[in-house]
Design an enzyme around this catalytic site. Structure first.
Site, PDB file in Angstrom:
ATOM      1  N   HIS A 108     -27.547  36.029  55.046  1.00  8.14           N
ATOM      2  CA  HIS A 108     -28.831  36.605  55.464  1.00  8.14           C
ATOM      3  C   HIS A 108     -28.790  36.672  56.983  1.00  8.14           C
ATOM      4  O   HIS A 108     -27.757  36.336  57.583  1.00  8.14           O
ATOM      5  CB  HIS A 108     -30.015  35.794  54.928  1.00  8.14           C
ATOM      6  CG  HIS A 108     -30.105  34.374  55.418  1.00  8.14           C
ATOM      7  ND1 HIS A 108     -29.108  33.452  55.195  1.00  8.14           N
ATOM      8  CD2 HIS A 108     -31.062  33.726  56.144  1.00  8.14           C
ATOM      9  CE1 HIS A 108     -29.469  32.292  55.735  1.00  8.14           C
ATOM     10  NE2 HIS A 108     -30.641  32.433  56.326  1.00  8.14           N
ATOM     11  N   HIS A 110     -30.783  35.314  59.523  1.00 10.10           N
ATOM     12  CA  HIS A 110     -31.284  34.296  60.440  1.00 10.10           C
ATOM     13  C   HIS A 110     -30.209  34.036  61.507  1.00 10.10           C
ATOM     14  O   HIS A 110     -29.007  34.026  61.196  1.00 10.10           O
ATOM     15  CB  HIS A 110     -31.582  32.988  59.692  1.00 10.10           C
ATOM     16  CG  HIS A 110     -33.008  32.842  59.267  1.00 10.10           C
ATOM     17  ND1 HIS A 110     -33.370  32.163  58.123  1.00 10.10           N
ATOM     18  CD2 HIS A 110     -34.173  33.263  59.832  1.00 10.10           C
ATOM     19  CE1 HIS A 110     -34.693  32.168  58.017  1.00 10.10           C
ATOM     20  NE2 HIS A 110     -35.200  32.832  59.036  1.00 10.10           N
ATOM     21  N   ASP A 112     -29.067  31.456  62.921  1.00 11.01           N
ATOM     22  CA  ASP A 112     -28.098  30.362  62.746  1.00 11.01           C
ATOM     23  C   ASP A 112     -26.974  30.743  61.776  1.00 11.01           C
ATOM     24  O   ASP A 112     -26.055  29.949  61.549  1.00 11.01           O
ATOM     25  CB  ASP A 112     -28.789  29.061  62.286  1.00 11.01           C
ATOM     26  CG  ASP A 112     -29.579  29.204  60.999  1.00 11.01           C
ATOM     27  OD1 ASP A 112     -30.334  30.181  60.867  1.00 11.01           O
ATOM     28  OD2 ASP A 112     -29.447  28.335  60.111  1.00 11.01           O
ATOM     29  N   HIS A 113     -27.028  31.983  61.258  1.00 11.38           N
ATOM     30  CA  HIS A 113     -25.962  32.465  60.361  1.00 11.38           C
ATOM     31  C   HIS A 113     -25.171  33.634  60.958  1.00 11.38           C
ATOM     32  O   HIS A 113     -24.116  33.984  60.438  1.00 11.38           O
ATOM     33  CB  HIS A 113     -26.556  32.848  59.001  1.00 11.38           C
ATOM     34  CG  HIS A 113     -27.161  31.669  58.298  1.00 11.38           C
ATOM     35  ND1 HIS A 113     -26.568  31.038  57.229  1.00 11.38           N
ATOM     36  CD2 HIS A 113     -28.289  30.961  58.570  1.00 11.38           C
ATOM     37  CE1 HIS A 113     -27.315  30.000  56.862  1.00 11.38           C
ATOM     38  NE2 HIS A 113     -28.366  29.933  57.659  1.00 11.38           N
ATOM     39  N   HIS A 206     -34.804  32.494  49.371  1.00 14.80           N
ATOM     40  CA  HIS A 206     -35.095  31.982  50.725  1.00 14.80           C
ATOM     41  C   HIS A 206     -36.396  32.633  51.215  1.00 14.80           C
ATOM     42  O   HIS A 206     -36.597  32.809  52.399  1.00 14.80           O
ATOM     43  CB  HIS A 206     -33.916  32.339  51.632  1.00 14.80           C
ATOM     44  CG  HIS A 206     -33.831  31.625  52.939  1.00 14.80           C
ATOM     45  ND1 HIS A 206     -34.203  30.317  53.127  1.00 14.80           N
ATOM     46  CD2 HIS A 206     -33.391  32.041  54.162  1.00 14.80           C
ATOM     47  CE1 HIS A 206     -33.994  29.975  54.395  1.00 14.80           C
ATOM     48  NE2 HIS A 206     -33.507  31.000  55.042  1.00 14.80           N
ATOM     49  N   ASP A 229     -28.723  30.014  52.345  1.00 12.30           N
ATOM     50  CA  ASP A 229     -29.977  29.262  52.473  1.00 12.30           C
ATOM     51  C   ASP A 229     -30.859  29.567  51.269  1.00 12.30           C
ATOM     52  O   ASP A 229     -31.155  30.725  50.989  1.00 12.30           O
ATOM     53  CB  ASP A 229     -30.725  29.683  53.748  1.00 12.30           C
ATOM     54  CG  ASP A 229     -30.138  29.048  55.000  1.00 12.30           C
ATOM     55  OD1 ASP A 229     -29.052  28.434  54.896  1.00 12.30           O
ATOM     56  OD2 ASP A 229     -30.768  29.171  56.071  1.00 12.30           O
ATOM     57  N   HIS A 304     -25.277  22.638  56.240  1.00  8.90           N
ATOM     58  CA  HIS A 304     -26.559  23.099  56.803  1.00  8.90           C
ATOM     59  C   HIS A 304     -27.547  21.922  56.784  1.00  8.90           C
ATOM     60  O   HIS A 304     -28.665  22.026  56.294  1.00  8.90           O
ATOM     61  CB  HIS A 304     -27.081  24.278  55.954  1.00  8.90           C
ATOM     62  CG  HIS A 304     -28.142  25.114  56.620  1.00  8.90           C
ATOM     63  ND1 HIS A 304     -29.432  24.687  56.809  1.00  8.90           N
ATOM     64  CD2 HIS A 304     -28.106  26.370  57.119  1.00  8.90           C
ATOM     65  CE1 HIS A 304     -30.143  25.643  57.383  1.00  8.90           C
ATOM     66  NE2 HIS A 304     -29.358  26.680  57.596  1.00  8.90           N
TER      67      HIS A 304
HETATM   68 ZN   LIG Z   1     -30.041  28.604  58.027  1.00  7.05          ZN
HETATM   69 ZN   LIG Z   2     -32.185  30.932  56.790  1.00  4.55          ZN
END
Ligand SMILES: [Zn+2]
Ligand SMILES: [Zn+2]
Length: 344
Positions: A108, A110, A112-113, A206, A229, A304
């Site tokens: 996805h 976000h 942090d990915h 998510h 996630d 994570h």
């Molecule tokens: Zn994440």
């Molecule tokens: Zn996420």
């Protein structure tokens, strides 16, 4: 004595290390050779399905953990699921052959990915990748790839002009987006099948973030599933069935709840609100363990990690209740961990 041995840095080395200049020169050359030969290409020829954790952290800054990243190597292919901030460096220091990365798969969008996607594309090109990097993901992937291409366009121009087309071919630079249609319900979509490595994508939950997906890798009778996630999800459960290894996200709701309450007490209202919002769209360690049990998974690897445990006591608190929910093997992920599944 060679010209290099007379240079001031060799003299500085000789003075400090109390060895003759020639010894210093050999020492420096050995160190350079070690650096140049540290990459382990053998993993590309291995018959195993290999998993390397290249980011077990979260958006919370952590000196010991990069954000989301799991590498899967099988059948001569090198695939990276998510490229969270710091993850490229983690892959590189794990001595993996980063010039041979075939594909990045996004779960996805976000930050942090995806934060290190630009580095994954650029550094694998510098390391010798011979074609544009494939970036697979759910609908929306093309927009992310186009954004990084725009941000890195000046860098590509500069490197081609500086080193020349022969060494930094423009045709191999950049990435190509491959959007995979979202499967319906608990089904899966084929991402690709190459040299016995079959990669499928499935939806996870998510919400309110959508699309969000996970991936399953099947190779030589072994299987690995990466959750992305998600809160507890029927689709993840269906697609993780019988997997040898489930790399699952985990957020400890009580510990995050404590952090939110403490932030509120300290007048950090914004932080309290944000921390209070996140447990709802992630899975607790116990929920991940329940999924592993219900899916008949052999080995659960938690990643994570929110909040990431930093000592033995915190690790114990993070895993409390997990052994009651699941009797298989459990590993609390750390950056650089490697799992090899021999063919069955
Ligand atoms: Zn994440
Ligand atoms: Zn996420």
């Amino acid at each position: 004595m060679s010209r290099i041995a007379r240079s001031p840095w060799i003299a500085a080395c000789a003075a400090l290390a109390l060895v003759p200049a020639a010894g210093c020169e050999r020492m420096v050359e050995r160190q350079i050779e070690r650096n140049l030969t540290r990459v382990d290409e053998s993993v590309l020829r291995s018959p195993d399905l290999t998993v390397v954790l290249c980011g077990t952290g979260s958006p919370i800054a952590d000196a010991a953990r990069a954000a989301s990243c799991t590498a899967v190597l099988a059948g001569g292919h090198f695939v990276v699921v998510d490229a969270g901030p710091g993850s490229w460096e983690t892959l590189d220091v794990a001595n993996l052959p980063v010039g041979s990365v075939d594909a990045v798969l996004l779960t996805h969008f976000h930050s942090d990915h995806i934060g290190d996607l630009g580095e994954a594309v650029t550094q694998s090109w510098i390391a010798g990748r011979s074609a544009p990097l494939e970036v697979h993901g759910p609908p929306g992937t093309a927009r992310v790839v186009a954004g990084f291409a725009q941000a890195y366009a000046a860098d590509v121009d500069a490197r081609v002009a500086h080193h020349g087309e022969e060494w930094m071919p423009r045709a191999a630079a950049g990435a190509v987006a491959r959007e995979v249609p979202l499967p319906a319900g608990d089904g899966s979509s084929l991402v690709f099948e190459r040299d016995g490595l079959r990669v499928t994508m499935f939806a996870v939950d998510h919400e309110p973030v959508a699309p969000a997906v996970g991936y399953r890798f099947d190779f030589a009778g072994r299987s690995v599933v990466v959750s992305g996630d998600t809160r507890k999800s029927a689709s993840l459960l269906a697609n993780a069935r019988g997997a040898d290894l489930l790399v699952h996200e985990a957020l400890h709701p009580e510990l995050v709840g404590r952090a939110s309450a403490a932030a509120e007490r300290l007048g950090r209202h914004r932080l309290a609100k944000l921390a209070g919002d996140i447990p709802g769209y992630h899975a607790s360690p116990v929920a991940a363990a329940e999924t592993a049990r219900e899916a008949g998974v052999a080995h659960l690897v938690l990643t994570h990690l929110v909040p990431a445990p930093t000592n033995a006591l915190a690790r114990r608190m993070f895993l409390a209740g997990v052994a009651d929910a699941y009797t298989g093997e459990v590993t609390l992920g750390e950056d650089g961990m490697r799992f090899a599944l021999p063919p069955r």
